[in-house]
Design a protein around this motif. Structure first.
Motif, PDB file in Angstrom:
ATOM      1  N   LYS A  67      -8.782   0.496  14.808  1.00 27.60           N
ATOM      2  CA  LYS A  67      -8.660   0.349  16.525  1.00 27.60           C
ATOM      3  C   LYS A  67      -7.556   1.039  16.874  1.00 27.60           C
ATOM      4  O   LYS A  67      -7.579   2.042  18.069  1.00 27.60           O
ATOM      5  CB  LYS A  67      -8.581  -0.983  17.032  1.00 27.60           C
ATOM      6  CG  LYS A  67      -9.820  -1.832  16.616  1.00 27.60           C
ATOM      7  CD  LYS A  67      -9.312  -3.596  16.928  1.00 27.60           C
ATOM      8  CE  LYS A  67     -10.429  -4.351  16.769  1.00 27.60           C
ATOM      9  NZ  LYS A  67     -10.199  -5.495  17.289  1.00 27.60           N
ATOM     10  N   ASP A  68      -6.419   1.401  16.335  1.00 28.18           N
ATOM     11  CA  ASP A  68      -5.476   2.390  16.666  1.00 28.18           C
ATOM     12  C   ASP A  68      -5.106   3.282  15.601  1.00 28.18           C
ATOM     13  O   ASP A  68      -5.929   3.359  14.287  1.00 28.18           O
ATOM     14  CB  ASP A  68      -4.295   1.769  17.193  1.00 28.18           C
ATOM     15  CG  ASP A  68      -3.613   0.798  16.207  1.00 28.18           C
ATOM     16  OD1 ASP A  68      -3.794   0.985  14.877  1.00 28.18           O
ATOM     17  OD2 ASP A  68      -3.323  -0.553  16.466  1.00 28.18           O
ATOM     18  N   ALA A  69      -4.123   4.168  15.607  1.00 33.11           N
ATOM     19  CA  ALA A  69      -3.683   5.118  14.535  1.00 33.11           C
ATOM     20  C   ALA A  69      -2.810   4.693  13.493  1.00 33.11           C
ATOM     21  O   ALA A  69      -2.447   5.270  12.505  1.00 33.11           O
ATOM     22  CB  ALA A  69      -3.199   6.406  15.160  1.00 33.11           C
ATOM     23  N   ARG A  70      -2.524   3.351  13.217  1.00 32.74           N
ATOM     24  CA  ARG A  70      -1.487   2.835  12.677  1.00 32.74           C
ATOM     25  C   ARG A  70      -2.261   2.166  11.046  1.00 32.74           C
ATOM     26  O   ARG A  70      -3.231   1.753  11.280  1.00 32.74           O
ATOM     27  CB  ARG A  70      -0.969   1.625  13.139  1.00 32.74           C
ATOM     28  CG  ARG A  70       0.040   1.969  14.149  1.00 32.74           C
ATOM     29  CD  ARG A  70       0.709   0.475  14.822  1.00 32.74           C
ATOM     30  NE  ARG A  70      -0.137  -0.555  15.086  1.00 32.74           N
ATOM     31  CZ  ARG A  70       0.238  -1.731  15.340  1.00 32.74           C
ATOM     32  NH1 ARG A  70       1.244  -2.019  14.859  1.00 32.74           N
ATOM     33  NH2 ARG A  70      -0.879  -2.554  15.708  1.00 32.74           N
ATOM     34  N   ARG A  71      -1.771   3.017  10.083  1.00 36.94           N
ATOM     35  CA  ARG A  71      -2.392   2.692   8.719  1.00 36.94           C
ATOM     36  C   ARG A  71      -1.310   2.358   7.676  1.00 36.94           C
ATOM     37  O   ARG A  71       0.056   2.865   7.863  1.00 36.94           O
ATOM     38  CB  ARG A  71      -3.270   4.092   8.232  1.00 36.94           C
ATOM     39  CG  ARG A  71      -4.624   4.189   9.024  1.00 36.94           C
ATOM     40  CD  ARG A  71      -5.025   5.207   8.427  1.00 36.94           C
ATOM     41  NE  ARG A  71      -6.384   5.600   9.110  1.00 36.94           N
ATOM     42  CZ  ARG A  71      -7.422   5.121   8.782  1.00 36.94           C
ATOM     43  NH1 ARG A  71      -7.651   4.229   7.776  1.00 36.94           N
ATOM     44  NH2 ARG A  71      -8.608   5.449   9.629  1.00 36.94           N
ATOM     45  N   LEU A  72      -1.652   1.536   6.696  1.00 35.44           N
ATOM     46  CA  LEU A  72      -0.579   1.290   5.784  1.00 35.44           C
ATOM     47  C   LEU A  72      -0.533   2.513   4.898  1.00 35.44           C
ATOM     48  O   LEU A  72      -1.623   3.419   4.942  1.00 35.44           O
ATOM     49  CB  LEU A  72      -0.977   0.336   4.616  1.00 35.44           C
ATOM     50  CG  LEU A  72      -0.784  -1.277   5.355  1.00 35.44           C
ATOM     51  CD1 LEU A  72      -1.602  -2.288   4.632  1.00 35.44           C
ATOM     52  CD2 LEU A  72       0.776  -1.535   5.821  1.00 35.44           C
ATOM     53  N   PRO A  73       0.474   2.722   3.782  1.00 37.22           N
ATOM     54  CA  PRO A  73       0.382   4.103   2.810  1.00 37.22           C
ATOM     55  C   PRO A  73      -1.082   4.005   2.114  1.00 37.22           C
ATOM     56  O   PRO A  73      -1.521   5.346   1.834  1.00 37.22           O
ATOM     57  CB  PRO A  73       1.242   3.817   1.932  1.00 37.22           C
ATOM     58  CG  PRO A  73       2.556   2.770   2.862  1.00 37.22           C
ATOM     59  CD  PRO A  73       1.553   2.131   3.661  1.00 37.22           C
ATOM     60  N   PHE A  78      -4.013  -1.410  10.114  1.00 39.37           N
ATOM     61  CA  PHE A  78      -3.266  -2.508  10.562  1.00 39.37           C
ATOM     62  C   PHE A  78      -4.254  -3.357  11.524  1.00 39.37           C
ATOM     63  O   PHE A  78      -4.173  -4.687  11.558  1.00 39.37           O
ATOM     64  CB  PHE A  78      -2.027  -2.129  11.525  1.00 39.37           C
ATOM     65  CG  PHE A  78      -0.662  -1.828  10.846  1.00 39.37           C
ATOM     66  CD1 PHE A  78       0.048  -3.045  10.374  1.00 39.37           C
ATOM     67  CD2 PHE A  78      -0.433  -0.509  10.414  1.00 39.37           C
ATOM     68  CE1 PHE A  78       1.173  -2.726   9.418  1.00 39.37           C
ATOM     69  CE2 PHE A  78       0.626  -0.088   9.814  1.00 39.37           C
ATOM     70  CZ  PHE A  78       1.522  -1.261   9.356  1.00 39.37           C
ATOM     71  N   ASN A  79      -4.962  -2.625  12.345  1.00 36.20           N
ATOM     72  CA  ASN A  79      -6.076  -3.326  13.137  1.00 36.20           C
ATOM     73  C   ASN A  79      -7.204  -2.801  12.828  1.00 36.20           C
ATOM     74  O   ASN A  79      -7.881  -1.873  13.604  1.00 36.20           O
ATOM     75  CB  ASN A  79      -5.697  -3.278  14.757  1.00 36.20           C
ATOM     76  CG  ASN A  79      -4.485  -3.875  14.909  1.00 36.20           C
ATOM     77  OD1 ASN A  79      -4.154  -4.989  14.578  1.00 36.20           O
ATOM     78  ND2 ASN A  79      -3.553  -3.215  15.426  1.00 36.20           N
ATOM     79  N   PRO A  80      -8.138  -3.129  11.842  1.00 34.19           N
ATOM     80  CA  PRO A  80      -9.221  -2.680  11.467  1.00 34.19           C
ATOM     81  C   PRO A  80     -10.367  -2.739  12.589  1.00 34.19           C
ATOM     82  O   PRO A  80     -10.457  -3.800  13.121  1.00 34.19           O
ATOM     83  CB  PRO A  80      -9.675  -3.152  10.237  1.00 34.19           C
ATOM     84  CG  PRO A  80      -9.013  -4.360  10.053  1.00 34.19           C
ATOM     85  CD  PRO A  80      -7.704  -4.200  10.825  1.00 34.19           C
ATOM     86  N   SER A  81     -11.313  -1.989  12.721  1.00 33.68           N
ATOM     87  CA  SER A  81     -12.576  -2.150  13.590  1.00 33.68           C
ATOM     88  C   SER A  81     -13.308  -2.886  12.837  1.00 33.68           C
ATOM     89  O   SER A  81     -14.020  -2.667  11.787  1.00 33.68           O
ATOM     90  CB  SER A  81     -12.908  -0.648  14.093  1.00 33.68           C
ATOM     91  OG  SER A  81     -14.258  -1.030  14.855  1.00 33.68           O
TER      92      SER A  81
END
Length: 267
Positions: A67-73, A78-81
């Motif tokens: 949903k946004d650009a934040r991802r774990l390594p 962080f906020n999956p669609s």
């Protein structure tokens, strides 16, 4: 009516259309917000499984759509669609890759995601590949030699292809060796008759595979080979049996059936 008043009325009317219009619905089960156009998912787990059958040696991977650009390594959002699968199960939207190339998007449950990314079963791939490998055809020898034989006398047929053949292939990042041997031969005599034998025949004077032509003719003869008793190894491991067999057609050659004519010989 002034130009400014007309413009304000038009904007108000368009705003009402947006508010009362129906919500767009994505193919993968996502309800878009009012006034938004939802991105469609073009694949389901079933359609991807069908493509895996079509491309059995391919590697399939997926990547979450966030949903946004934040991802774990590891690439997890962080906020999956989120979405709902065609079976009505809560799922996550993914981008699908085949052999590293973009292949569309999909709505998948956790179990479907794991199944799609599972590597192909090597044994299944080997059994499928067995029939596509280039097994050697048998070279036919006919006696008498020279492309001619006599009517009403036995013509001898044989081939020297009676040893196992091994073919190396690369499947799912594994070194695979497939081995098979001739288990039967189909002798095509060119006059409308044929026979199948386990024997590869043998040179004259042994007549293991012989045929008598009953009339003068010009025919095309050949021998087809059935490969079986097959097995394979993976990365040098123990052999595993393959239940399949396959026929390989042999190349035809011309044969004339002639009559022996008496000749006068001066003593």
């Amino acid at each position: 009516m002034a130009v400014g008043a007309r413009l304000s009325a038009l904007i108000c009317f368009l705003g009402m259309l947006v508010l009362v219009g129906p919500a767009a619905r994505a193919n993968c089960g996502v309800d878009a917000e009012l006034g938004e156009v939802a991105e469609e998912c073009d694949k389901s787990a079933a359609t991807i499984e069908a493509e895996k059958q079509k491309y059995p040696t391919s590697t399939w991977t997926v990547r979450q759509i966030c949903k946004d650009a934040r991802r774990l390594p590891d690439g997890t959002c962080f906020n999956p669609s989120t979405c709902t699968t065609v079976e009505g199960v809560p799922g996550t939207r993914y981008v699908v890759f085949r052999d590293g190339e973009y292949d569309g998007t999909a709505c998948l449950s956790a179990g479907e995601k794991e199944s799609i990314e599972a590597p192909p079963d090597v044994r299944v791939l080997v059994i499928r590949a067995f029939e596509r490998l280039e097994w050697p055809s048998s070279q036919l020898t006919v006696q008498p030699v020279g492309g001619k034989t006599l009517v009403n006398l036995k013509t001898n047929f044989y081939t020297s292809n009676d040893k196992p053949t091994s073919i190396s292939v690369r499947l799912v990042e594994s070194d695979v060796v497939v081995t098979a041997r001739p288990i039967a031969y189909r002798w095509n005599f060119g006059d409308g008759t044929s026979m199948v034998s386990e024997s590869p025949g043998s040179p004259y004077p042994n007549l293991d595979v012989a045929h008598v032509y009953e009339q003068l003719d010009e025919v095309a003869v050949s021998v087809d080979t059935q490969y079986g008793d097959a097995s394979f190894t993976v990365n040098g491991g123990p052999p595993e049996a393959i239940p399949s067999t396959i026929w390989v057609n042999g190349e035809s050659q011309d044969l004339r059936i002639v009559e022996a004519l008496p000749q006068l010989v001066l003593q």
